[in-house]
Write a protein that holds these residues in place. Structure first.
Motif, PDB file in Angstrom:
ATOM      1  N   LEU A  12      78.153  41.426  21.903  1.00  0.00           N
ATOM      2  CA  LEU A  12      76.712  41.189  21.974  1.00  0.00           C
ATOM      3  C   LEU A  12      76.108  40.955  20.595  1.00  0.00           C
ATOM      4  N   LYS A  13      76.616  41.649  19.582  1.00  0.00           N
ATOM      5  CA  LYS A  13      76.122  41.443  18.218  1.00  0.00           C
ATOM      6  C   LYS A  13      76.333  40.005  17.768  1.00  0.00           C
ATOM      7  N   ILE A  14      77.485  39.450  18.143  1.00  0.00           N
ATOM      8  CA  ILE A  14      77.821  38.082  17.739  1.00  0.00           C
ATOM      9  C   ILE A  14      76.974  37.061  18.499  1.00  0.00           C
ATOM     10  N   HIS A  15      76.765  37.314  19.786  1.00  0.00           N
ATOM     11  CA  HIS A  15      76.165  36.286  20.655  1.00  0.00           C
ATOM     12  C   HIS A  15      74.731  36.589  21.081  1.00  0.00           C
ATOM     13  N   GLN A  16      74.116  37.637  20.538  1.00  0.00           N
ATOM     14  CA  GLN A  16      72.775  38.045  20.986  1.00  0.00           C
ATOM     15  C   GLN A  16      71.741  36.931  20.867  1.00  0.00           C
ATOM     16  N   LYS A  17      71.762  36.188  19.779  1.00  0.00           N
ATOM     17  CA  LYS A  17      70.724  35.187  19.524  1.00  0.00           C
ATOM     18  C   LYS A  17      71.102  33.783  19.979  1.00  0.00           C
ATOM     19  N   ASN A  18      72.208  33.651  20.692  1.00  0.00           N
ATOM     20  CA  ASN A  18      72.631  32.356  21.225  1.00  0.00           C
ATOM     21  C   ASN A  18      71.837  32.076  22.504  1.00  0.00           C
ATOM     22  N   GLU A  19      71.013  31.032  22.487  1.00  0.00           N
ATOM     23  CA  GLU A  19      70.114  30.755  23.608  1.00  0.00           C
ATOM     24  C   GLU A  19      70.681  29.752  24.616  1.00  0.00           C
ATOM     25  N   ASN A  27      75.873  37.025  28.676  1.00  0.00           N
ATOM     26  CA  ASN A  27      75.228  38.242  28.178  1.00  0.00           C
ATOM     27  C   ASN A  27      74.664  39.088  29.315  1.00  0.00           C
ATOM     28  N   ILE A  28      74.123  38.431  30.327  1.00  0.00           N
ATOM     29  CA  ILE A  28      73.631  39.162  31.507  1.00  0.00           C
ATOM     30  C   ILE A  28      74.777  39.916  32.171  1.00  0.00           C
ATOM     31  N   PHE A  29      75.923  39.254  32.312  1.00  0.00           N
ATOM     32  CA  PHE A  29      77.066  39.887  32.957  1.00  0.00           C
ATOM     33  C   PHE A  29      77.557  41.087  32.141  1.00  0.00           C
ATOM     34  N   THR A 345      64.508  30.441  28.824  1.00  0.00           N
ATOM     35  CA  THR A 345      63.856  31.055  27.665  1.00  0.00           C
ATOM     36  C   THR A 345      63.321  32.444  28.004  1.00  0.00           C
ATOM     37  N   MET A 346      62.709  32.570  29.177  1.00  0.00           N
ATOM     38  CA  MET A 346      62.216  33.884  29.599  1.00  0.00           C
ATOM     39  C   MET A 346      63.376  34.854  29.807  1.00  0.00           C
ATOM     40  N   ALA A 347      64.449  34.371  30.450  1.00  0.00           N
ATOM     41  CA  ALA A 347      65.622  35.224  30.671  1.00  0.00           C
ATOM     42  C   ALA A 347      66.216  35.663  29.334  1.00  0.00           C
ATOM     43  N   PHE A 348      66.267  34.746  28.375  1.00  0.00           N
ATOM     44  CA  PHE A 348      66.795  35.081  27.052  1.00  0.00           C
ATOM     45  C   PHE A 348      65.966  36.182  26.400  1.00  0.00           C
ATOM     46  N   ILE A 355      69.606  43.920  25.000  1.00  0.00           N
ATOM     47  CA  ILE A 355      70.716  43.985  24.038  1.00  0.00           C
ATOM     48  C   ILE A 355      70.283  44.777  22.806  1.00  0.00           C
ATOM     49  N   GLU A 356      69.064  44.538  22.352  1.00  0.00           N
ATOM     50  CA  GLU A 356      68.536  45.267  21.192  1.00  0.00           C
ATOM     51  C   GLU A 356      68.551  46.769  21.453  1.00  0.00           C
TER      52      GLU A 356
END
Length: 601
Positions: A12-19, A27-29, A345-348, A355-356
Motif C-alpha cells: 500500500l505504501k508503494i501504490h497508495q497514490k496510484n490513481e 487497493n480496495i481488495f 476519483t471519489m473511490a480513490f 490506507i492512510e
C-alpha cells in the motif's frame, strides 16, 4: 479488525497514490477484511456458474427448434450427433418433450441464479461501503488538529457520505463488469461451438464497435470523474454555508440570493451527472442496431448457401438467442467500465483515506501504560502554524502539579487556546519538550496517539458541540447506560447545577435538546459540556472560557462542586473573569508570545 500484514502495508505504501483504475481496484481488495475477500471470490465463482447455465440454455434451443421444424431430420443433425447423441436413443415425441422441459428448466434456473448474483453483489458492496465509512471516519478523526483544519468540514462530510456512496457504486460496477465479462466469455465460447464462422463475425463486429466507442469516451469519463467530485464539494459547501447563515439571511432578505446559489450549484452537479449517464448508456442503441444488421446479414447468406433450411433456422435461432443474452452482458461490461471510470476519483479519495489510517494504525494504537499523573511540564516550548520564523508561542516554560487549579489569561489573539491545544495534545510543539510525569517518575511525551493520555483528559472548549439527543446522551455521547451510569449522570448534573432544570429524572434521559442544544440557554449548554467532560473521571480538566456564560454565583458553585467531588483533579482554565481567577491556585499571563506568572491579589 486485525491489523493488515506488513507485506500488505509495504504494497500500500508503494501504490497508495496510484490513481489508475486497476490500482484502485487492487487497493480496495487489499484493505478489505478476509470475509469480504472471500465473498468477492465466491461472487466470481457464481458468475462462472451463471455463464455455464447460459451456455446450456443457448445450446438447448437448437434441438428443441430443430425437432419442432423438421422432426423427421432430427436424427441427421450434426449438432445433436456431436454434442448430445444420447437424445437419438429416444422417440421423436419424447425428444420434443425432453427438449421442451429442458429449455424451460435451464432458462428458469439461469434467471433465478442471475437475480441471486445481483442481490449478493449489492450486499457485498453495502458491507464494503459501511466498512469504508467507518475507517475513513477514523482516519479523519485521528488527524492532528492542524491537519484536520486544512480541509473544510463539508469536504469531510462529502467523503463520508457522497464519496463513500460513490465508492459503493464503484465496487458494484467492478463486480458487474467482471460478472458481465465472464458471462460474455462463456456465451461466446458456446457460440463458437455452434457455428464458428458466424460467431466470429458477430464477435469481431460487436467487440470492435465497443472498443471504438470506449476509446472515444474514455477521456470524457475521466474528465467527469474529477469534475463531478469538484462540483459535489462546491454543492455541499454552498448548502452548509447557506444553512449556517440562518439569522442574517432572514434579517437581510437574502433567501432568493442564496436559493439561486443552491440552484446553480445543484444544476451544475446534476448536469454533470446526467452527462455521465448519457455517456454510459447511448452505446447500447448503436450496438443493438449493429447486432441486428450482423445477424440478419449472416442469416441471409446462410440461407443462400445451405439447402437445409431447418438446420440453418435452428442454428440462427440459437445465435439470435445468444446475441439476446450476449448484448446485455456486453452493455453491462461497457456501462460498468464507463461508470467505474466516472466514480474512480471519489473511490480513490475514500480508499486513500483508509490506507492512510491503516499505515498509521500501529502508531495510533500504541499504548504506554500510564500508572498515575503527577506533573505536567513544558520546557522551552515554541509553536508556529506555518514556519519556524513565525512563532505564535516562544520559550514557554511551565510546571503544573497534580491537584492544582491554574488560570491562564491574556488578550484576544495571544495564543491561549493554542497553548491549551498543545497541552492536550491536539497539536505538537514546533520545538521544545511537552511531557507529563507518572508515578514511576518517568516523563512521557504528550500526544493524543497515547490512548492512556487521552483517557485522563476532560475538555470544555469555547464553542460547545451538542447533538440533538437527550441530556444524558450528550453527556455519555450515546453510550449504553446501565443503572450505575444513569446515577452517575444525575450526580454530574447536580455538580454542574443543572438537575433542577428537569421536572423528573425521565426528562434527563428522554427529552431531546434540539440541534446543537438550541432548546438550552448558553449557560446551560456550558454546564452540560462541563458535565460531559467529567463523565470519564478525568485527572486533568481543561476549561477554555468554559464559564463565561454563567453568573458569578453559579460559576462559584460549579467550580466549588468540582473541586469538592474531584479533590485530586488538576484544572487548567483560560479566563479573564476575576470571580474565577480568585478560585485559582496560580495565575499566568500570556503576553508577547510568552508566559508570565502573576501574583495573586
Amino acid at each position: 479488525m486485525k491489523n493488515i500484514s506488513l507485506s500488505q502495508k509495504s504494497y500500500l505504501k508503494i501504490h497508495q497514490k496510484n490513481e489508475s483504475l486497476k490500482q484502485v481496484i487492487f487497493n480496495i481488495f487489499v484493505i478489505t477484511n478476509k470475509r469480504m475477500k472471500v465473498k468477492m471470490i465466491i461472487n466470481i465463482f457464481f458468475s462462472f456458474l451463471s455463464g455455464i447455465l447460459d451456455s446450456v440454455a443457448i445450446g438447448s434451443i437448437i434441438p428443441f427448434l430443430y425437432v419442432l421444424i423438421s422432426p423427421e431430420k432430427i436424427y441427421e443433425s450434426n449438432f445433436i450427433q456431436r454434442y448430445i447423441p444420447f437424445l437419438l436413443d429416444f422417440e421423436t415425441n419424447k425428444i420434443v418433450l425432453t427438449s421442451f422441459l429442458f429449455v424451460i428448466l435451464v432458462n428458469i434456473l439461469s434467471s433465478i441464479f442471475k437475480i441471486y448474483i445481483i442481490k449478493f453483489t449489492l450486499k457485498i458492496s453495502a458491507e464494503c461501503g459501511s466498512f469504508f465509512a467507518k475507517y475513513a471516519f477514523k482516519n479523519i478523526i485521528n488527524k492532528d488538529l492542524i491537519s484536520f483544519r486544512k480541509m473544510e468540514i463539508t469536504k469531510y462530510i462529502n467523503i463520508l457520505i457522497m464519496q463513500t456512496n460513490n465508492t459503493v457504486a464503484f465496487i458494484d460496477y467492478i463486480q458487474f463488469l467482471l460478472s458481465g465479462a465472464i458471462l460474455s466469455l462463456m456465451i461466446i465460447i458456446t457460440c463458437l461451438f455452434i457455428n464458428l464462422e458466424a460467431s466470429l463475425i458477430c464477435l469481431i463486429g460487436l467487440t470492435s464497435a465497443y472498443l471504438i466507442i470506449s476509446y472515444f469516451t474514455r477521456k470524457e469519463n475521466l474528465f467527469l470523474s474529477k469534475r463531478v467530485l469538484q462540483s459535489s464539494n462546491q454543492y455541499f459547501k454552498t448548502v452548509k454555508d447557506s444553512l449556517s447563515l440562518y439569522r442574517p439571511i432572514n434579517l437581510m432578505n437574502l433567501d432568493s440570493f442564496y436559493g439561486n446559489n443552491i440552484y446553480d450549484q445543484s444544476l451544475n452537479f446534476r448536469y454533470l451527472t446526467a452527462r455521465g449517464a448519457f455517456t454510459s448508456k447511448y452505446p447500447k442503441f448503436l450496438i443493438e442496431a449493429s447486432a441486428i444488421v450482423l445477424i440478419s446479414s449472416i442469416s441471409f447468406f446462410a440461407f443462400k448457401n445451405n439447402s437445409d433450411a431447418s438446420q440453418v433456422l435452428s442454428l440462427m435461432a440459437a445465435i439470435a438467442l445468444a446475441a439476446q443474452k450476449l448484448l446485455p452482458n456486453l452493455q453491462l461490461v461497457y456501462l460498468s467500465w464507463s461508470r467505474a471510470l466516472q466514480k474512480k476519483t471519489m473511490a480513490f479519495n475514500v480508499v486513500d483515506n483508509i490506507i492512510e489510517f491503516f499505515l498509521a494504525e500501529e502508531k495510533l494504537n500504541r499504548k504506554i501504560k500510564l500508572q498515575s499523573f503527577s506533573k505536567l511540564r513544558l520546557r522551552s516550548v515554541y509553536f508556529s502554524f506555518d514556519s519556524k520564523k513565525n512563532y505564535i508561542l516562544e520559550n514557554i516554560n511551565l510546571e503544573i502539579k497534580k491537584g492544582e487549579f491554574i488560570a491562564i489569561k491574556g488578550n484576544s489573539g495571544e495564543g491561549k487556546t493554542t497553548l491549551m491545544d498543545l497541552m492536550i495534545g491536539f497539536i505538537s510543539p514546533t520545538k521544545g519538550e511537552l511531557n507529563f510525569k507518572n508515578k514511576l517518575n518517568q516523563y512521557q511525551n504528550i500526544s493524543l496517539e497515547l490512548n492512556e493520555w487521552k483517557s485522563i483528559i476532560g475538555y470544555v472548549p469555547q464553542e460547545i458541540d451538542l447533538i440533538n439527543t437527550s441530556v444524558a446522551g450528550n453527556i455519555a455521547l450515546n453510550e449504553s447506560l446501565n443503572t450505575q451510569k444513569r446515577k452517575k449522570i444525575i450526580k454530574l448534573l447536580e455538580i454542574v447545577n443543572l438537575k433542577k432544570l428537569f421536572i423528573n429524572e425521565n426528562e434527563i434521559f428522554d427529552r431531546f435538546i434540539g440541534d446543537s442544544g438550541v432548546l438550552l440557554s448558553g449557560g446551560q449548554r456550558q454546564r452540560l459540556s462541563i458535565a460531559r467532560s467529567l463523565y470519564k473521571d478525568p485527572a486533568i480538566l481543561f476549561l477554555d472560557e468554559a464559564t463565561n456564560g454563567l453568573d458569578k454565583e453559579t460559576e462559584y458553585e460549579v467550580i466549588s462542586n468540582i473541586r469538592y467531588n474531584f479533590p485530586l483533579i488538576t484544572m487548567i482554565t483560560i479566563s479573564h473573569r476575576d470571580s474565577l481567577l480568585k478560585l485559582c491556585d496560580k495565575i499566568y499571563l500570556l503576553k508577547n508570545k510568552n508566559l508570565v506568572k502573576l501574583e495573586k491579589v
